[in-house]
Design a protein around this motif. Sequence first.
Motif: not given
Length: 204
Positions: A16-43
């Motif tokens: 929501n703050n404008g970060l893209v998948t790779g940047q979110i992965a960096d911030e959370l120290n997880v893989s891009r695949e995990t970020v995609t899963w987290l965002l899908t799970r939120s829905k």
Amino acid sequence: MKNIEDLIQKAVELQNNGLVTGQIADELNVSRETVTWLLTRSKKEVAVPAPKDISVNWSSIGKSATRLHYISLALCDMVLETLEKTNAEVDVVVGVAASGIPLASMMANELGADFALYHSRKGQDVVQPGQKGTISRNFGSVAGKNCVIVDDVITTGSTTMEVIEQLREMGAKPRVVAVLVDKKGADTIANVPIQSLVRIVRVD
């Protein structure tokens, strides 16, 4: 389960703050695949099983310049130990944006080396074939120099591989990679030794 819900909430906030998948992965120290899963799970579209990943929260270190300094000294010690085996010296410490920068700048100061900054291509949601990261022109150059690469976490090793390849294309000599946490568990990536304070080993 609470940790997963916290990660989902953080991922959504970062998106929501404008970060893209790779940047979110960096911030959370997880893989891009995990970020995609987290965002899908939120829905609440939980059709895909969770990827095998481990979230690393090193904010207790990151919020303290004193702790970062001590960690950078420990990483310097490990880097020097590795370089002694090959009689190589450090010319440039390359910090991988964004989380590798504080440690890399402190290490460069301690080692009496130049500091360079690497912008990875993973900061963009859509990566074109052949697209590469870049070394910032505002900091040290790397051509023809012995380089130490510094990042916070190795997850899949793709960013580390990207940096090594880019440095070699620029005529630099990557000598060692130093990270806080190695989740991949590799001794080397592209024949460059990996030094980490913590190595995660998955026991199946």
